[in-house]
Design a protein around this motif. Structure first.
Motif, PDB file in Angstrom:
ATOM      1  N   ILE A 171       0.843  -1.203   0.000  1.00 33.45           N
ATOM      2  CA  ILE A 171       0.000   0.000   0.000  1.00 33.45           C
ATOM      3  C   ILE A 171       0.876   1.250   0.000  1.00 33.45           C
ATOM      4  O   ILE A 171       0.605   2.217  -0.728  1.00 33.45           O
ATOM      5  CB  ILE A 171      -0.957   0.002   1.198  1.00 33.45           C
ATOM      6  N   ARG A 172       1.915   1.228   0.804  1.00 35.56           N
ATOM      7  CA  ARG A 172       2.822   2.376   0.854  1.00 35.56           C
ATOM      8  C   ARG A 172       3.408   2.654  -0.534  1.00 35.56           C
ATOM      9  O   ARG A 172       3.513   3.799  -0.974  1.00 35.56           O
ATOM     10  CB  ARG A 172       3.935   2.099   1.869  1.00 35.56           C
ATOM     11  N   ASP A 173       3.774   1.573  -1.231  1.00 32.93           N
ATOM     12  CA  ASP A 173       4.381   1.745  -2.551  1.00 32.93           C
ATOM     13  C   ASP A 173       3.371   2.273  -3.562  1.00 32.93           C
ATOM     14  O   ASP A 173       3.712   3.102  -4.412  1.00 32.93           O
ATOM     15  CB  ASP A 173       4.947   0.410  -3.034  1.00 32.93           C
ATOM     16  N   ILE A 174       2.124   1.797  -3.497  1.00 30.60           N
ATOM     17  CA  ILE A 174       1.089   2.329  -4.398  1.00 30.60           C
ATOM     18  C   ILE A 174       0.943   3.832  -4.194  1.00 30.60           C
ATOM     19  O   ILE A 174       0.922   4.614  -5.154  1.00 30.60           O
ATOM     20  CB  ILE A 174      -0.255   1.615  -4.163  1.00 30.60           C
ATOM     21  N   LEU A 175       0.853   4.256  -2.939  1.00 28.25           N
ATOM     22  CA  LEU A 175       0.659   5.676  -2.644  1.00 28.25           C
ATOM     23  C   LEU A 175       1.869   6.507  -3.068  1.00 28.25           C
ATOM     24  O   LEU A 175       1.719   7.642  -3.535  1.00 28.25           O
ATOM     25  CB  LEU A 175       0.385   5.865  -1.153  1.00 28.25           C
ATOM     26  N   ALA A 176       3.064   5.946  -2.906  1.00 23.13           N
ATOM     27  CA  ALA A 176       4.271   6.679  -3.281  1.00 23.13           C
ATOM     28  C   ALA A 176       4.491   6.700  -4.789  1.00 23.13           C
ATOM     29  O   ALA A 176       5.180   7.586  -5.304  1.00 23.13           O
ATOM     30  CB  ALA A 176       5.489   6.053  -2.595  1.00 23.13           C
ATOM     31  N   SER A 177       3.889   5.740  -5.507  1.00 23.26           N
ATOM     32  CA  SER A 177       4.155   5.598  -6.939  1.00 23.26           C
ATOM     33  C   SER A 177       3.155   6.308  -7.827  1.00 23.26           C
ATOM     34  O   SER A 177       3.435   6.554  -9.003  1.00 23.26           O
ATOM     35  CB  SER A 177       4.173   4.103  -7.314  1.00 23.26           C
ATOM     36  N   VAL A 178       1.964   6.608  -7.300  1.00 22.87           N
ATOM     37  CA  VAL A 178       0.921   7.256  -8.101  1.00 22.87           C
ATOM     38  C   VAL A 178       0.802   8.709  -7.637  1.00 22.87           C
ATOM     39  O   VAL A 178       0.320   8.966  -6.535  1.00 22.87           O
ATOM     40  CB  VAL A 178      -0.432   6.530  -7.949  1.00 22.87           C
ATOM     41  N   PRO A 179       1.234   9.647  -8.452  1.00 23.98           N
ATOM     42  CA  PRO A 179       1.195  11.051  -8.027  1.00 23.98           C
ATOM     43  C   PRO A 179      -0.218  11.484  -7.653  1.00 23.98           C
ATOM     44  O   PRO A 179      -1.178  11.208  -8.358  1.00 23.98           O
ATOM     45  CB  PRO A 179       1.683  11.805  -9.278  1.00 23.98           C
ATOM     46  N   SER A 180      -0.326  12.152  -6.514  1.00 17.46           N
ATOM     47  CA  SER A 180      -1.634  12.620  -6.066  1.00 17.46           C
ATOM     48  C   SER A 180      -1.455  13.804  -5.138  1.00 17.46           C
ATOM     49  O   SER A 180      -0.621  13.782  -4.233  1.00 17.46           O
ATOM     50  CB  SER A 180      -2.393  11.511  -5.336  1.00 17.46           C
ATOM     51  N   ARG A 181      -2.255  14.833  -5.352  1.00 18.50           N
ATOM     52  CA  ARG A 181      -2.210  16.024  -4.484  1.00 18.50           C
ATOM     53  C   ARG A 181      -3.087  15.855  -3.257  1.00 18.50           C
ATOM     54  O   ARG A 181      -3.042  16.649  -2.337  1.00 18.50           O
ATOM     55  CB  ARG A 181      -2.684  17.259  -5.258  1.00 18.50           C
ATOM     56  N   GLY A 182      -3.912  14.806  -3.237  1.00 20.80           N
ATOM     57  CA  GLY A 182      -4.915  14.698  -2.190  1.00 20.80           C
ATOM     58  C   GLY A 182      -4.497  13.906  -0.969  1.00 20.80           C
ATOM     59  O   GLY A 182      -5.297  13.724  -0.062  1.00 20.80           O
ATOM     60  N   LEU A 183      -3.260  13.407  -0.922  1.00 21.42           N
ATOM     61  CA  LEU A 183      -2.854  12.595   0.224  1.00 21.42           C
ATOM     62  C   LEU A 183      -2.749  13.454   1.481  1.00 21.42           C
ATOM     63  O   LEU A 183      -2.272  14.588   1.432  1.00 21.42           O
ATOM     64  CB  LEU A 183      -1.521  11.915  -0.062  1.00 21.42           C
ATOM     65  N   PRO A 184      -3.189  12.922   2.625  1.00 23.20           N
ATOM     66  CA  PRO A 184      -3.191  13.718   3.856  1.00 23.20           C
ATOM     67  C   PRO A 184      -1.789  14.048   4.360  1.00 23.20           C
ATOM     68  O   PRO A 184      -1.608  15.003   5.108  1.00 23.20           O
ATOM     69  CB  PRO A 184      -3.947  12.828   4.852  1.00 23.20           C
ATOM     70  N   GLU A 185      -0.795  13.261   3.974  1.00 21.25           N
ATOM     71  CA  GLU A 185       0.579  13.530   4.395  1.00 21.25           C
ATOM     72  C   GLU A 185       1.531  12.849   3.422  1.00 21.25           C
ATOM     73  O   GLU A 185       1.130  12.020   2.611  1.00 21.25           O
ATOM     74  CB  GLU A 185       0.825  12.998   5.811  1.00 21.25           C
ATOM     75  N   ALA A 186       2.800  13.256   3.497  1.00 23.90           N
ATOM     76  CA  ALA A 186       3.803  12.671   2.621  1.00 23.90           C
ATOM     77  C   ALA A 186       3.944  11.177   2.918  1.00 23.90           C
ATOM     78  O   ALA A 186       3.875  10.751   4.077  1.00 23.90           O
ATOM     79  CB  ALA A 186       5.132  13.381   2.806  1.00 23.90           C
ATOM     80  N   ILE A 187       4.146  10.387   1.865  1.00 25.50           N
ATOM     81  CA  ILE A 187       4.289   8.941   2.010  1.00 25.50           C
ATOM     82  C   ILE A 187       5.752   8.564   1.820  1.00 25.50           C
ATOM     83  O   ILE A 187       6.371   8.895   0.803  1.00 25.50           O
ATOM     84  CB  ILE A 187       3.426   8.193   0.982  1.00 25.50           C
ATOM     85  N   ASP A 188       6.320   7.892   2.813  1.00 23.13           N
ATOM     86  CA  ASP A 188       7.696   7.427   2.699  1.00 23.13           C
ATOM     87  C   ASP A 188       7.779   6.286   1.684  1.00 23.13           C
ATOM     88  O   ASP A 188       6.816   5.544   1.489  1.00 23.13           O
ATOM     89  CB  ASP A 188       8.200   6.914   4.053  1.00 23.13           C
ATOM     90  N   PRO A 189       8.919   6.130   1.032  1.00 24.42           N
ATOM     91  CA  PRO A 189       9.088   4.980   0.131  1.00 24.42           C
ATOM     92  C   PRO A 189       8.958   3.669   0.897  1.00 24.42           C
ATOM     93  O   PRO A 189       9.153   3.609   2.110  1.00 24.42           O
ATOM     94  CB  PRO A 189      10.514   5.166  -0.410  1.00 24.42           C
ATOM     95  N   ALA A 190       8.621   2.608   0.181  1.00 29.33           N
ATOM     96  CA  ALA A 190       8.495   1.294   0.805  1.00 29.33           C
ATOM     97  C   ALA A 190       9.837   0.822   1.354  1.00 29.33           C
ATOM     98  O   ALA A 190      10.908   1.199   0.868  1.00 29.33           O
ATOM     99  CB  ALA A 190       7.967   0.291  -0.210  1.00 29.33           C
ATOM    100  N   ASP A 191       9.765  -0.006   2.380  1.00 31.96           N
ATOM    101  CA  ASP A 191      10.944  -0.607   3.003  1.00 31.96           C
ATOM    102  C   ASP A 191      11.613  -1.537   1.997  1.00 31.96           C
ATOM    103  O   ASP A 191      11.035  -2.535   1.569  1.00 31.96           O
ATOM    104  CB  ASP A 191      10.503  -1.382   4.248  1.00 31.96           C
ATOM    105  N   LYS A 192      12.852  -1.233   1.620  1.00 30.44           N
ATOM    106  CA  LYS A 192      13.536  -2.009   0.584  1.00 30.44           C
ATOM    107  C   LYS A 192      13.925  -3.416   1.039  1.00 30.44           C
ATOM    108  O   LYS A 192      14.307  -4.239   0.213  1.00 30.44           O
ATOM    109  CB  LYS A 192      14.775  -1.260   0.091  1.00 30.44           C
ATOM    110  N   THR A 193      13.843  -3.687   2.347  1.00 33.50           N
ATOM    111  CA  THR A 193      14.087  -5.065   2.792  1.00 33.50           C
ATOM    112  C   THR A 193      12.857  -5.938   2.575  1.00 33.50           C
ATOM    113  O   THR A 193      12.946  -7.165   2.666  1.00 33.50           O
ATOM    114  CB  THR A 193      14.480  -5.111   4.286  1.00 33.50           C
ATOM    115  N   ILE A 194      11.708  -5.318   2.289  1.00 33.20           N
ATOM    116  CA  ILE A 194      10.464  -6.047   2.057  1.00 33.20           C
ATOM    117  C   ILE A 194      10.027  -5.947   0.594  1.00 33.20           C
ATOM    118  O   ILE A 194       9.595  -6.938  -0.005  1.00 33.20           O
ATOM    119  CB  ILE A 194       9.327  -5.503   2.961  1.00 33.20           C
ATOM    120  N   LEU A 195      10.149  -4.771   0.002  1.00 37.15           N
ATOM    121  CA  LEU A 195       9.670  -4.536  -1.362  1.00 37.15           C
ATOM    122  C   LEU A 195      10.763  -3.839  -2.162  1.00 37.15           C
ATOM    123  O   LEU A 195      11.288  -2.811  -1.732  1.00 37.15           O
ATOM    124  CB  LEU A 195       8.396  -3.697  -1.329  1.00 37.15           C
ATOM    125  N   ARG A 196      11.071  -4.413  -3.296  1.00 35.25           N
ATOM    126  CA  ARG A 196      12.140  -3.859  -4.118  1.00 35.25           C
ATOM    127  C   ARG A 196      11.660  -3.663  -5.548  1.00 35.25           C
ATOM    128  O   ARG A 196      11.035  -4.540  -6.139  1.00 35.25           O
ATOM    129  CB  ARG A 196      13.364  -4.781  -4.116  1.00 35.25           C
TER     130      ARG A 196
END
Length: 258
Positions: free
Chosen positions: A219-244
Motif C-alpha cells: 500500500i505504501r508503494d502504491i501511494l508513493a508511486s501514483v502522483p496525487s495532491r490529495g494525500l493527507p501527508e507525505a508517504i515514505d518509500p516502501a521498506d527495501k528489505t520487504i519490497l524492491r
C-alpha cells in the motif's frame, strides 16, 4: 528470505494500516476527479498473500470505481483468440481503480510450469508482453506490477492451513497439490519472468513471509508511486528489505528465496 524476521506486532500493524487506508481513500478521490485509470497486477506463488493484500487495499474503496478481476481458466473460445484479448474488457475506464488477482502473466508462471502452453506460446508471450504494456501506458493507463514471494517452509504451512481451515477451503485448487513439488520450477519461471518482462513497467518484488509487513509496504508503494495532491501527508518509500523495484540485471538470489 530471512526466516527469522520477527512477525510484526498486531497493534502496530493496525495503526499503520489505518493511516495508509486513509491515503488510499484520498488517492481514489484524485483518480475520480482527474479521470485517471489505475491498474495494479498481483502475481506470486500460491498462498503468497495476494488475496489478503487486495482485501486490505479495497476495504474502504468506493465499490462503484473499484473492481477486482480474478479470471478462471480460459475457455475454448478464449484459447482461440489473441492471448491478451480476454483481459482487455476488464481494463479500467476513467476514474477506476482495478486490481488483477493474477493476469496475463499466468503464461509466464503456472502455464509454463504446468505445461498448459507450448514452448512457442511461452516464447511469444515474453516477446509480446512489453509491447502490449507499452500500448497501455502510452494511452495513459497507470500500471503497477507486484510479485509476492514466500519461502518453501512458509508455503508449506499456508497450504496446510488451507486444507484444515474451513474458511479457506474455497482457495484449494488442483495446482496447490503440486505447488511444493514444483517449487524449484516456479523459482526458475519467476527468475525468467523478472528478467524478461520488466520493460516498460518494472516489477515490484515483495518478500511476503510476514503478511502484515507485505501488505503495508505494498500500500505504501502504491501511494508513493501514483502522483496525487490529495494525500493527507507525505508517504515514505516502501521498506527495501520487504519490497524492491526490480531492475534489469538484478539477481533474485540477492533478495529472494531460491
Amino acid at each position: 528470505m530471512r526466516a527469522n524476521l520477527r512477525a510484526m506486532d498486531k497493534d502496530a500493524y493496525k495503526d499503520q494500516l489505518y493511516g495508509l487506508q486513509i491515503g488510499l481513500a484520498a488517492l481514489q478521490r484524485q483518480l475520480i476527479e482527474e479521470d485517471r485509470r489505475l491498474l495494479v497486477i498481483f502475481e506470486g506463488r500460491d498462498s503468497a498473500g495476494k488475496d489478503s493484500a487486495i482485501k486490505r487495499i479495497i476495504e474502504h474503496q468506493s465499490p462503484r470505481e473499484t473492481r477486482v478481476v480474478a479470471l478462471g481458466k480460459p475457455t475454448e473460445r478464449d484459447r482461440s483468440t489473441w492471448y491478451f484479448q480476454r483481459w482487455v474488457p476488464h481494463l479500467p475506464a476513467a476514474g477506476e481503480f482495478v486490481l488483477f488477482n493474477r493476469s496475463w502473466y499466468n503464461r509466464a508462471g503456472v502455464e509454463q510450469v504446468m505445461g498448459f502452453c507450448t514452448p512457442a506460446e511461452y516464447a511469444r508471450f515474453l516477446t509480446d508482453v512489453g509491447a502490449f504494456e507499452r500500448l497501455l501506458i502510452d494511452e495513459g493507463l497507470i500500471l503497477l506490477k507486484y510479485y509476492l514471494d514466500i519461502s518453501r517452509a512458509e508455503q508449506a504451512a499456508r497450504l496446510e492451513d488451507r486444507r484444515t481451515n474451513p474458511l479457506k477451503q474455497w482457495k484449494i485448487s488442483p495446482v496447490d497439490n503440486v505447488a511444493l513439488a514444483k517449487f524449484d520450477a516456479y523459482t526458475e519461471a519467476r527468475d525468467a519472468m523478472l528478467a524478461s518482462t520488466g520493460d516498460p513497467v518494472p516489477w515490484r518484488v515483495v518478500r511476503a513471509d510476514d503478511k502484515r509487513r507485505a501488505r503495508l509496504e505494498i500500500i505504501r508503494d502504491i501511494l508513493a508511486s501514483v502522483p496525487s495532491r490529495g494525500l493527507p501527508e507525505a508517504i515514505d518509500p516502501a521498506d527495501k528489505t520487504i519490497l524492491r523495484l526490480w531492475r534489469n540485471g538484478d539477481r533474485p538470489s540477492d533478495f529472494l528465496e531460491r
